[in-house]
Design a protein around this motif. Structure first.
Motif, PDB file in Angstrom:
ATOM      1  N   ASP A 709       0.818  -1.214   0.000  1.00 14.85           N
ATOM      2  CA  ASP A 709       0.000   0.000   0.000  1.00 14.85           C
ATOM      3  C   ASP A 709       0.856   1.270   0.000  1.00 14.85           C
ATOM      4  N   ARG A 710       1.997   1.191  -0.662  1.00 10.17           N
ATOM      5  CA  ARG A 710       2.839   2.391  -0.858  1.00 10.17           C
ATOM      6  C   ARG A 710       2.640   2.810  -2.310  1.00 10.17           C
ATOM      7  N   ARG A 711       1.514   3.482  -2.552  1.00  8.27           N
ATOM      8  CA  ARG A 711       1.008   3.695  -3.902  1.00  8.27           C
ATOM      9  C   ARG A 711       1.928   4.564  -4.774  1.00  8.27           C
ATOM     10  N   GLU A 712       2.487   5.602  -4.216  1.00 11.21           N
ATOM     11  CA  GLU A 712       3.343   6.481  -5.019  1.00 11.21           C
ATOM     12  C   GLU A 712       4.563   5.723  -5.547  1.00 11.21           C
ATOM     13  N   GLN A 713       5.197   4.952  -4.653  1.00  7.30           N
ATOM     14  CA  GLN A 713       6.355   4.179  -5.093  1.00  7.30           C
ATOM     15  C   GLN A 713       5.949   3.097  -6.077  1.00  7.30           C
ATOM     16  N   SER A 714       4.805   2.491  -5.851  1.00  6.51           N
ATOM     17  CA  SER A 714       4.312   1.458  -6.764  1.00  6.51           C
ATOM     18  C   SER A 714       4.086   2.029  -8.158  1.00  6.51           C
ATOM     19  N   LEU A 715       3.400   3.175  -8.221  1.00 10.97           N
ATOM     20  CA  LEU A 715       3.122   3.795  -9.520  1.00 10.97           C
ATOM     21  C   LEU A 715       4.417   4.166 -10.227  1.00 10.97           C
ATOM     22  N   HIS A 716       5.397   4.655  -9.464  1.00 10.84           N
ATOM     23  CA  HIS A 716       6.681   5.038 -10.060  1.00 10.84           C
ATOM     24  C   HIS A 716       7.324   3.855 -10.786  1.00 10.84           C
ATOM     25  N   PHE A 717       7.379   2.717 -10.124  1.00 10.72           N
ATOM     26  CA  PHE A 717       8.058   1.568 -10.730  1.00 10.72           C
ATOM     27  C   PHE A 717       7.212   0.918 -11.826  1.00 10.72           C
ATOM     28  N   LEU A 718       5.917   0.951 -11.694  1.00 14.28           N
ATOM     29  CA  LEU A 718       5.073   0.421 -12.763  1.00 14.28           C
ATOM     30  C   LEU A 718       5.160   1.296 -14.011  1.00 14.28           C
ATOM     31  N   GLN A 719       5.273   2.610 -13.814  1.00 14.99           N
ATOM     32  CA  GLN A 719       5.442   3.503 -14.971  1.00 14.99           C
ATOM     33  C   GLN A 719       6.818   3.307 -15.613  1.00 14.99           C
ATOM     34  N   LEU A 720       7.841   3.033 -14.794  1.00 18.24           N
ATOM     35  CA  LEU A 720       9.155   2.697 -15.354  1.00 18.24           C
ATOM     36  C   LEU A 720       9.064   1.438 -16.214  1.00 18.24           C
ATOM     37  N   THR A 721       8.276   0.474 -15.739  1.00 19.13           N
ATOM     38  CA  THR A 721       8.067  -0.753 -16.523  1.00 19.13           C
ATOM     39  C   THR A 721       7.423  -0.421 -17.857  1.00 19.13           C
ATOM     40  N   MET A 722       6.429   0.462 -17.838  1.00 17.88           N
ATOM     41  CA  MET A 722       5.747   0.880 -19.069  1.00 17.88           C
ATOM     42  C   MET A 722       6.708   1.533 -20.044  1.00 17.88           C
ATOM     43  N   GLU A 723       7.615   2.339 -19.527  1.00 14.70           N
ATOM     44  CA  GLU A 723       8.588   3.016 -20.388  1.00 14.70           C
ATOM     45  C   GLU A 723       9.502   2.008 -21.075  1.00 14.70           C
ATOM     46  N   LEU A 724       9.883   0.951 -20.337  1.00 15.92           N
ATOM     47  CA  LEU A 724      10.767  -0.062 -20.916  1.00 15.92           C
ATOM     48  C   LEU A 724      10.030  -0.954 -21.907  1.00 15.92           C
ATOM     49  N   ASP A 725       8.806  -1.336 -21.557  1.00 15.58           N
ATOM     50  CA  ASP A 725       8.019  -2.210 -22.432  1.00 15.58           C
ATOM     51  C   ASP A 725       6.543  -2.067 -22.071  1.00 15.58           C
ATOM     52  N   PRO A 726       5.781  -1.287 -22.850  1.00 21.17           N
ATOM     53  CA  PRO A 726       4.369  -1.048 -22.510  1.00 21.17           C
ATOM     54  C   PRO A 726       3.516  -2.313 -22.554  1.00 21.17           C
ATOM     55  N   ASN A 727       4.017  -3.384 -23.200  1.00 13.74           N
ATOM     56  CA  ASN A 727       3.250  -4.622 -23.306  1.00 13.74           C
ATOM     57  C   ASN A 727       3.709  -5.669 -22.300  1.00 13.74           C
ATOM     58  N   TYR A 728       4.556  -5.266 -21.368  1.00 12.20           N
ATOM     59  CA  TYR A 728       5.093  -6.241 -20.421  1.00 12.20           C
ATOM     60  C   TYR A 728       4.002  -6.708 -19.456  1.00 12.20           C
ATOM     61  N   ARG A 729       3.760  -8.015 -19.500  1.00  9.64           N
ATOM     62  CA  ARG A 729       2.765  -8.645 -18.632  1.00  9.64           C
ATOM     63  C   ARG A 729       1.474  -7.817 -18.610  1.00  9.64           C
ATOM     64  N   ASN A 730       0.932  -7.542 -17.444  1.00  8.64           N
ATOM     65  CA  ASN A 730      -0.347  -6.812 -17.359  1.00  8.64           C
ATOM     66  C   ASN A 730      -0.151  -5.418 -16.792  1.00  8.64           C
ATOM     67  N   VAL A 731       1.028  -4.806 -17.045  1.00 14.29           N
ATOM     68  CA  VAL A 731       1.355  -3.545 -16.374  1.00 14.29           C
ATOM     69  C   VAL A 731       0.384  -2.421 -16.748  1.00 14.29           C
ATOM     70  N   LYS A 732       0.009  -2.360 -18.025  1.00 18.79           N
ATOM     71  CA  LYS A 732      -0.884  -1.282 -18.456  1.00 18.79           C
ATOM     72  C   LYS A 732      -2.248  -1.404 -17.779  1.00 18.79           C
ATOM     73  N   THR A 733      -2.802  -2.616 -17.774  1.00 20.60           N
ATOM     74  CA  THR A 733      -4.101  -2.852 -17.128  1.00 20.60           C
ATOM     75  C   THR A 733      -4.012  -2.599 -15.628  1.00 20.60           C
ATOM     76  N   LEU A 734      -2.898  -3.009 -15.040  1.00 17.28           N
ATOM     77  CA  LEU A 734      -2.703  -2.838 -13.604  1.00 17.28           C
ATOM     78  C   LEU A 734      -2.734  -1.363 -13.214  1.00 17.28           C
ATOM     79  N   ILE A 735      -2.048  -0.542 -13.996  1.00 16.86           N
ATOM     80  CA  ILE A 735      -2.030   0.898 -13.710  1.00 16.86           C
ATOM     81  C   ILE A 735      -3.424   1.498 -13.877  1.00 16.86           C
ATOM     82  N   GLU A 736      -4.108   1.093 -14.966  1.00 16.48           N
ATOM     83  CA  GLU A 736      -5.445   1.638 -15.218  1.00 16.48           C
ATOM     84  C   GLU A 736      -6.427   1.263 -14.109  1.00 16.48           C
TER      85      GLU A 736
END
Length: 744
Positions: A709-736
């Motif tokens: 439940d550390r949402r800011e840090q979570s969003l930061h690293f999930l967005q980094l994942t998106m930058e590296l590969d927007p299709n990686y696993r379910n990262v896009k859906t997870l963020i949405e």
């Protein structure tokens, strides 16, 4: 009168045709060559070439047939070149003649286009002819022409020149269509080889330099005017900017897409491949900078050409006071001086020198190691396009000498000297071509220049064995392991030849050494091949079962033929034979941990996972610190969601090999499942510091922080994942889903 008649007959088109025909004559003896050296990986071992994959896979795979998103990929993206190899294969499969014929014809086409290009730059035929002749006969081109993989350079050069020509036409006619054509040809050149993209910078430099010279405005005055008032920017410079934008902006977008694929891992380029990587800053950079002198010397004096410049062929710089730094400064000083001179004056001479320098320097930069490491220190074929600028400089300089010399005798001496240089270069080219005919003369030529090249010695020994000269082969292989004791291939080949000579007790030490030297996360096929030889040796010593022995050798050779870094490619029938042979070997030597590892790997690939796990555990009972067995068993436990069993194994991997990226993800996942979130965070954070671009670690950090439940840090690293590969696993859906309130 006769001289005037000759001058009237020599046109740029005729000069280009003459040089092109001369090129074909010089390289006729290269048509007898086999597929050698890198051709083996790029053509013989490439499924994309041999039509075992769909055409669309050419857009997904690198030059060597490896997926671009694989960690094993060198990221050399040249789909159009691979497509031409595939067309060759469709016509005549692996018959070498067709591949070499295409290369020779492409080189002759490049020479023809190059002379036409020189005619545009020089505005007269004679310096274009001198430059064209020098480019046609230069021995530095033998690797690009005789080695079939050099087709990347040849195709790249064809579209490189066509792109420049289209840009020049656009500039003269103020045509948007020609500009778009120039951009398209630049992209095609890049898809043949990455170096092609530099033509955009050369076009812009040509445009600016020509207008700058024609408008006769000093550089300092021009800059001062623009800084004080941009509205006073000259119209010619505005035009240059518009043309550069039309070509440069879409090219930058294409380049961004290309770079998004990522850079090859530095782990792929170890110190044997690129020795300066083992040095610290600034000695690494100084050693790479020294390569500018090495490459300049090869262009000036292409007498000592080599297939492989590793293993000490190029000295490393370990001190700021090393005299070799003076040679680097000499080259940089000469280039800087010529650049300063070309920009300080006006007229054709200054403009021509500036354009020649840009053609020499800019295409060299991507392969210079100065901006990012590449998989070599020196490779003669990468000088193919830079040599165009070099030949322009020499051709223009020679013509200026002839023109400005008033003494007729001295003028004749200069002409004779030029003819002599061209003749010597021609002889060297014709003499160098047969060295590329097959592996043995090619490796021998490299060893003559660098007797301590363990790779070439090992490869030569292997080829001599296949040619039947076993005595000389063993002598060469013993020399290979002597001069390069850390090169696994030399030990492997020495053990093989001793085995085939039925000197089994002698074969075991080098084969064991080969296994020790192969990285734990390295080539699985090579490991299973080496282990197969070990068990075959054991069986030959302890058993008379010749059928099993023959099967062991067949399995081993199959593994070697199919060697790839991504997987062990052994068919099910061979796996069954391998399992029987491994078990037979274990009956003779039940404590051999390598044989237990082989058996476990075979069982795993056959789908017998529980038996495979037990076999890995047995291997560890015989050798508790057997890292490869620990890693493979940890992977299997993780894949089967047995994270409690995987956890202590991943801890051991991290202890023994802290540079292993997988252990951080495996260990953190096991801790996450055990709900030890703090320890999981500690492991992932440590991994992220070591490997800031590892997408698995980044995504797992995002998931972990989400669970904590550390949402800011979570969003930061999930967005980094998106930058590296927007299709990686379910990262896009997870963020949405999880961050809808923030992202909206």
């Amino acid at each position: 009168m006769c001289a005037k008649k000759i001058r009237s007959l020599v046109t740029v088109n005729r000069a280009a045709l003459l040089c092109s025909l001369l090129t074909i004559c010089l390289f006729l003896n290269s048509l007898e060559g086999e597929l050698v050296f890198d051709d083996t990986a790029a053509i013989v071992g490439n499924d994309d070439v041999q039509m075992k994959t769909p055409w669309r896979d050419l857009l997904r795979n690198d030059y060597w047939g490896t997926r671009m998103n694989s960690t094993a990929s060198h990221k050399s993206y040249r789909p159009l070149t691979v497509a031409t190899f595939r067309l060759n294969y469709m016509l005549h499969e692996l018959e070498p003649l067709g591949y070499h014929l295409v290369n020779v014809l492409l080189h002759s086409a490049v020479v023809y286009l190059y002379v036409l290009l020189c005619g545009v730059v020089f505005s007269e035929v004679w310096p274009a002819l001198i430059a064209g002749l020098l480019f046609a006969v230069h021995p530095i081109h033998t690797e690009a022409v005789c080695g079939v993989v050099g087709r990347a350079e040849l195709l790249c050069a064809v579209f490189f020149i066509l792109s420049f020509t289209a840009y020049e036409k656009a500039k003269r006619g103020n045509s948007t269509m020609w500009l778009l054509g120039s951009w398209l040809l630049a992209v095609v050149s890049m898809l043949c080889k990455e170096q092609g993209i530099t033509v955009v910078a050369i076009c812009a430099a040509y445009d600016i330099l020509q207008n700058y010279q024609e408008n006769r405005q000093s550089l300092l005055k021009l800059l001062d005017t623009m800084v004080s008032d941009l509205t006073k920017t000259p119209l010619w410079l505005v035009g240059c900017g518009i043309r550069a934008a039309v070509v440069g902006v879409p090219t930058a977008l294409v380049l961004a897409v290309r770079l998004s694929v990522g850079e090859p891992s530095r782990d792929l380029f170890h110190q044997n491949v690129n020795p300066p990587l083992a040095l610290e800053t600034p000695y690494r950079q100084l050693s790479w900078a020294y390569l500018s002198f090495v490459n300049s010397w090869l262009l000036l004096n292409p007498w000592n050409l080599n297939i492989d410049w590793r293993f000490g062929a190029v000295p490393l710089i370990n001190s700021l006071t090393d005299p070799l730094n003076l040679l680097t400064l000499l080259v940089l000083g000469c280039l800087t001086g010529l650049a300063a001179w070309s920009l300080s004056g006006r007229g054709e001479r200054h403009r021509t020198v500036a354009i020649s320098l840009s053609l020499l320097v800019l295409p060299y930069l991507p392969a210079s190691n100065l901006f990012f490491p590449v998989g070599f220190v020196v490779a003669e074929r990468v000088l193919y396009i830079p040599s165009m600028g070099f030949c322009m400089l020499v051709g223009f300089g020679a013509w200026q000498l002839i023109q400005t010399t008033t003494n007729k005798t001295l003028k004749n001496i200069i002409v004779c000297f030029i003819v002599y240089i061209l003749a010597v270069q021609s002889v060297k080219t014709v003499a160098r071509n047969p060295e590329w005919k097959s592996h043995i003369p090619l490796f021998e030529s490299g060893i003559r220049l660098n007797p301590r090249n363990g790779l070439l010695l090992s490869n030569l020994g292997k080829e001599l064995k296949e040619a039947g000269d076993w005595e000389l082969a063993e002598k060469v292989l013993k020399r290979a392991v002597e001069v390069s004791p850390t090169h696994s291939g030399g030990h492997m080949n020495l053990g093989k030849i001793q085995f085939h000579s039925k000197r089994y007790s002698e074969a075991i030490p080098p084969l064991r050494k080969a296994l020790e030297l192969i990285p734990a996360d390295g080539n699985g096929s090579l490991q299973i091949a080496a282990t197969s030889y070990l068990l075959a040796v054991s069986m030959a010593m302890d058993s008379s079962n010749q059928t099993a022995l023959t099967e062991a050798l067949a399995i081993c050779n199959a593994a070697l033929r199919r060697r790839k870094s991504s997987s062990i490619l052994i068919e099910m029938k061979e796996l069954s034979q391998a399992l029987q042979t491994a078990e037979a070997g274990l009956r003779h030597n039940s404590s051999a941990h390598e044989l237990h590892l082989t058996r476990a790997t075979i069982l795993r690939d056959m789908g017998e996972r529980e038996e495979a796990k037990q076999a890995y555990r047995t291997a560890l009972e015989n050798k508790s610190d057997f890292l490869l067995a620990i890693k493979r068993l940890a992977f299997m436990y993780s894949e089967d969601n047995q994270h409690d069993l995987a956890l202590p194994l991943w801890e051991k991997v991290r202890e023994y090999e802290p540079s292993n990226q997988d252990c951080y993800n495996g260990l953190a996942t096991a801790l996450f499942i055990a709900k030890d979130y703090d320890k999981s965070e500690e492991v992932l954070t440590a991994g992220y510091k070591l490997f800031p671009k590892n997408i698995n670690i980044i995504f797992n950090l995002g998931n972990l922080y989400l669970r904590m439940d550390r949402r800011e840090q979570s969003l930061h690293f999930l967005q980094l994942t998106m930058e590296l590969d927007p299709n990686y696993r379910n990262v896009k859906t997870l963020i949405e889903q999880k961050f809808k309130d923030i992202t909206n």
